[in-house]
Design an enzyme around this catalytic site. Structure first.
Site, mmCIF file in Angstrom:
data_model
loop_
_atom_site.group_PDB
_atom_site.id
_atom_site.type_symbol
_atom_site.label_atom_id
_atom_site.label_comp_id
_atom_site.label_asym_id
_atom_site.label_seq_id
_atom_site.Cartn_x
_atom_site.Cartn_y
_atom_site.Cartn_z
ATOM 1 N N ASP A 10 0.868 -1.185 0.000
ATOM 2 C CA ASP A 10 0.000 0.000 0.000
ATOM 3 C C ASP A 10 0.899 1.227 0.000
ATOM 4 O OD1 ASP A 10 -2.418 1.563 0.333
ATOM 5 O OD2 ASP A 10 -1.820 1.863 2.406
ATOM 6 N N SER A 11 0.306 2.375 -0.290
ATOM 7 C CA SER A 11 1.055 3.626 -0.235
ATOM 8 C C SER A 11 1.525 3.937 1.189
ATOM 9 C CB SER A 11 0.169 4.755 -0.746
ATOM 10 O OG SER A 11 -1.020 4.807 0.013
ATOM 11 N N TYR A 42 -0.285 8.611 -2.207
ATOM 12 C CA TYR A 42 -0.247 8.407 -3.651
ATOM 13 C C TYR A 42 -1.466 9.102 -4.313
ATOM 14 C CZ TYR A 42 3.143 4.444 -3.384
ATOM 15 O OH TYR A 42 4.238 3.638 -3.196
ATOM 16 N N GLY A 43 -2.539 9.186 -3.559
ATOM 17 C CA GLY A 43 -3.846 9.547 -4.135
ATOM 18 C C GLY A 43 -3.927 10.925 -4.747
ATOM 19 N N CYS A 73 -4.042 -1.003 -1.916
ATOM 20 C CA CYS A 73 -4.279 0.422 -2.118
ATOM 21 C C CYS A 73 -5.304 0.672 -3.231
ATOM 22 C CB CYS A 73 -2.942 1.052 -2.500
ATOM 23 S SG CYS A 73 -2.997 2.813 -2.754
ATOM 24 N N THR A 75 -5.806 3.431 -4.807
ATOM 25 C CA THR A 75 -5.192 4.247 -5.859
ATOM 26 C C THR A 75 -4.357 3.385 -6.805
ATOM 27 O OG1 THR A 75 -5.129 6.113 -4.339
ATOM 28 C CG2 THR A 75 -3.644 6.207 -6.233
ATOM 29 N N GLU A 152 -6.041 9.250 9.842
ATOM 30 C CA GLU A 152 -4.684 9.102 10.399
ATOM 31 C C GLU A 152 -4.520 9.925 11.675
ATOM 32 O OE1 GLU A 152 -1.626 9.240 7.437
ATOM 33 O OE2 GLU A 152 -2.445 7.435 6.512
ATOM 34 N N CYS A 190 -11.223 3.386 -0.804
ATOM 35 C CA CYS A 190 -9.900 3.793 -0.307
ATOM 36 C C CYS A 190 -9.650 3.056 1.004
ATOM 37 C CB CYS A 190 -9.887 5.307 -0.081
ATOM 38 S SG CYS A 190 -8.450 5.915 0.819
ATOM 39 N N THR A 191 -8.402 2.670 1.214
ATOM 40 C CA THR A 191 -8.028 1.877 2.394
ATOM 41 C C THR A 191 -8.550 2.438 3.717
ATOM 42 O OG1 THR A 191 -5.980 3.157 2.279
ATOM 43 C CG2 THR A 191 -5.887 0.873 1.527
ATOM 44 N N HIS A 192 -8.605 3.768 3.812
ATOM 45 C CA HIS A 192 -8.913 4.382 5.101
ATOM 46 C C HIS A 192 -10.413 4.461 5.422
ATOM 47 C CE1 HIS A 192 -4.788 5.526 4.524
ATOM 48 N NE2 HIS A 192 -4.742 6.264 5.626
HETATM 49 N N1 DGL Z 1 -3.957 3.937 0.272
HETATM 50 C C1 DGL Z 1 -4.553 5.004 -0.498
HETATM 51 C C2 DGL Z 1 -5.770 4.442 -1.238
HETATM 52 O O1 DGL Z 1 -6.383 3.475 -0.847
HETATM 53 C C3 DGL Z 1 -4.930 6.183 0.371
HETATM 54 C C4 DGL Z 1 -3.749 7.008 0.832
HETATM 55 C C5 DGL Z 1 -2.999 7.649 -0.318
HETATM 56 O O2 DGL Z 1 -3.513 8.601 -0.945
HETATM 57 O O3 DGL Z 1 -1.916 7.197 -0.596
HETATM 58 O O4 DGL Z 1 -6.141 4.972 -2.248
#
Ligand code: DGL
Length: 274
Positions: A10-11, A42-43, A73, A75, A152, A190-192
């Site tokens: 993941d990012s 990364y997003g 991830c 993204t 976060e 998105c992961t979060h």
């Molecule tokens: N892990 C990214 C996603 O699921 C979120 C955080 C990022 O922007 O890197 O898209």
């Protein structure tokens, strides 16, 4: 039978929601996790940079002799070219495909919402697939860039009421248009975002099905390993975590994403070398 580890990346740390799901579905597998904590997020980046980072992340996992790779991830899963993934020496799985299928299965009124990072929404990854799977689908998609920093910072479902108040305002700001579109299914792309599931669910209403891509991908990976004879049989699967920034903040934030699962060792690597 194959006892090599599963590679997950993941990012940053959000992909640990994927590790948590894998632990439930595949308790006998070892996991190598790479979180690009030195280069997250990364997003908000360009497709070219995301691709360059993705290739390095994958090269690192391959150097660890993994038997398959899961991009946790949203993204990365939305932007990594399928043709390139098909050329990898081990099977590759992103989170988009299984989540889109689940959404197509869940919707009754063909109105589906998608939320994710700017790069995910811009890629139209979910949208393209859903248009094939659900003829006549009405799709409402929007990026929710403030959700990642809020999560976060601990402004999540189980946080104190004053923190929740702030998150609820942002949820209303981002999701009103999607709710007003009358969707009955919403992909948390998105992961979060699964860490805001309760608050998002309260805002959208209880009839709206929320799709968690980490869950659907873990389930899909379990099937894929079984189909290809790649299941492991370790008595208890171990996880080894790698990050590209110092590991201190990993330990602090990881709990948020991992839930009850307490992970394994954490090491820093120089991702630029891959
Ligand atoms: N892990 C990214 C996603 O699921 C979120 C955080 C990022 O922007 O890197 O898209």
């Amino acid at each position: 039978m194959d006892n090599r580890p599963i590679g997950v990346f993941d990012s940053g740390l959000g992909g640990l929601t994927g590790v948590r799901e894998l632990r439930k579905h595949l308790p006998h597998e070892d996991i190598i996790y790479f979180g690009d904590t030195g280069r997250v997020p990364y997003g908000s980046r360009s497709p070219e940079i995301i691709l360059q980072y993705t290739r390095q992340d994958i090269a690192f996992l391959l150097s660890k002799d993994v038997k398959c790779i899961m991009a946790a991830c949203g993204t990365v899963s939305s932007t990594y070219p399928a043709a390139e993934a098909a050329q990898l020496p081990v099977p590759y799985l992103g989170v988009v495909d299984a989540a889109a299928r689940e959404a197509a299965f869940a919707t009754r009124n063909r109105r589906i919402g998608i939320i994710g990072t700017a790069a995910t929404i811009r890629s139209r990854s979910y949208e393209k697939l859903l248009r094939q799977l659900v003829p006549g689908a009405e799709i409402t998609a929007r990026p929710c860039p403030l959700f990642v920093p809020l999560v976060e910072a601990g402004y999540v479902d189980h946080s104190a009421p004053d923190k929740q108040q702030i998150t609820k305002l942002v949820i209303a700001q981002y999701l009103t248009e999607i709710r007003d579109a009358g969707v009955d299914t919403l992909i948390l792309g998105c992961t979060h975002y699964p860490l805001l599931k309760t608050m998002i669910g309260e805002f959208m209403g209880r009839d709206v099905v929320l799709i968690d891509p980490a869950k659907t991908a873990a389930h899909r990976l379990e099937q894929m390993l079984a189909e290809r004879g790649l299941r492991g049989d370790h008595p208890t699967g171990q996880a080894h975590f790698f990050v590209s920034d110092v590991p201190d903040s990993f330990a602090q934030t990881a709990d948020l994403f991992l839930g009850e699962y307490k992970g394994g060792p954490i090491d820093q690597i120089a991702i630029d070398k891959y």
